[in-house]
Scaffold this motif. Sequence first.
Motif, PDB file in Angstrom:
ATOM      1  N   LYS A  92      -0.781   4.149  -2.232  1.00  0.00           N
ATOM      2  CA  LYS A  92      -1.211   5.421  -1.636  1.00  0.00           C
ATOM      3  C   LYS A  92      -0.514   6.606  -2.296  1.00  0.00           C
ATOM      4  O   LYS A  92      -1.080   7.694  -2.392  1.00  0.00           O
ATOM      5  CB  LYS A  92      -0.944   5.416  -0.121  1.00  0.00           C
ATOM      6  CG  LYS A  92      -1.978   4.655   0.700  1.00  0.00           C
ATOM      7  CD  LYS A  92      -1.741   4.914   2.183  1.00  0.00           C
ATOM      8  CE  LYS A  92      -3.036   4.737   2.960  1.00  0.00           C
ATOM      9  NZ  LYS A  92      -2.989   5.347   4.282  1.00  0.00           N
ATOM     10  N   LEU A  98      -7.083   3.134   4.084  1.00  0.00           N
ATOM     11  CA  LEU A  98      -6.671   1.764   4.374  1.00  0.00           C
ATOM     12  C   LEU A  98      -7.070   1.394   5.806  1.00  0.00           C
ATOM     13  O   LEU A  98      -6.745   2.109   6.754  1.00  0.00           O
ATOM     14  CB  LEU A  98      -5.156   1.620   4.199  1.00  0.00           C
ATOM     15  CG  LEU A  98      -4.577   0.223   4.421  1.00  0.00           C
ATOM     16  CD1 LEU A  98      -5.203  -0.799   3.479  1.00  0.00           C
ATOM     17  CD2 LEU A  98      -3.059   0.259   4.264  1.00  0.00           C
ATOM     18  N   PHE A 151       0.751  -1.247   0.000  1.00  0.00           N
ATOM     19  CA  PHE A 151       0.000   0.000   0.000  1.00  0.00           C
ATOM     20  C   PHE A 151       0.785   1.304   0.000  1.00  0.00           C
ATOM     21  O   PHE A 151       0.253   2.323  -0.446  1.00  0.00           O
ATOM     22  CB  PHE A 151      -1.038  -0.007   1.130  1.00  0.00           C
ATOM     23  CG  PHE A 151      -2.333  -0.625   0.696  1.00  0.00           C
ATOM     24  CD1 PHE A 151      -3.307   0.126   0.067  1.00  0.00           C
ATOM     25  CD2 PHE A 151      -2.547  -1.981   0.864  1.00  0.00           C
ATOM     26  CE1 PHE A 151      -4.492  -0.448  -0.372  1.00  0.00           C
ATOM     27  CE2 PHE A 151      -3.721  -2.574   0.428  1.00  0.00           C
ATOM     28  CZ  PHE A 151      -4.701  -1.808  -0.194  1.00  0.00           C
TER      29      PHE A 151
END
Length: 223
Positions: free
Chosen positions: A69, A77, A65
């Motif tokens: 992101k 998240l 992530f």
Amino acid sequence: MGVRENLEDVRTKIAAAEHEAERAKDAVTLVAVSKTHEADMIREAIAAGQRVFGENRVQEAQRKFPELKQETPDLELRLIGPLQSNKAEDAVKLFDVIESVDREKIARALAKEMAKQGRAPRLYVQVNTGNEPQKAGIDPRETGAFLTLCRDELGLEIEGLMCIPPAGENPGPHFALLADLASENSVPKLSMGMSGDYEIAVAFGATSVRVGSAIFGARDYAA
């Protein structure tokens, strides 16, 4: 069907369940559970407009992530799996929401890290509505006392309650119990319902549902 089509199907069913329960349109947030699925599948969901994702393990989320992101800054998240206290620092750093606050040791570790980092992920308390010994979550009878500890002693703001009903049982009574506990303790949000029962959860007042296989298909255990 692919990820985009599956997402549309789930969104349509959530909207129908909201209407059936006489709830406002878009009252329920869809959390796409991307655990065990690789970043390319998550990108398919992002391309289809999905912005809220759930992961079970801190280490797996760390692998996938940060880059996602960066690419899509408005992603949210959520940690929906058990959290070990030695992972509290990493969890506070990466996640926007932590749904698995389930014991005093974790609450204290999170309070310490949030103060240290100056970052405050939104928090949910996980309730073990079936009192299953193998499952994380606090005893429903201890919910009030645990919330008091979190709020009054540790200064934590608790946004919601979360539960995972026992497999094979009617989830309705468990969803009803969680909703009652939230109401009794002035907790505004309810995270409940997964791929097999999210429409039922909407009827019982869920504000977010955690859907994985109905969106991404069978889990990729090689991930």
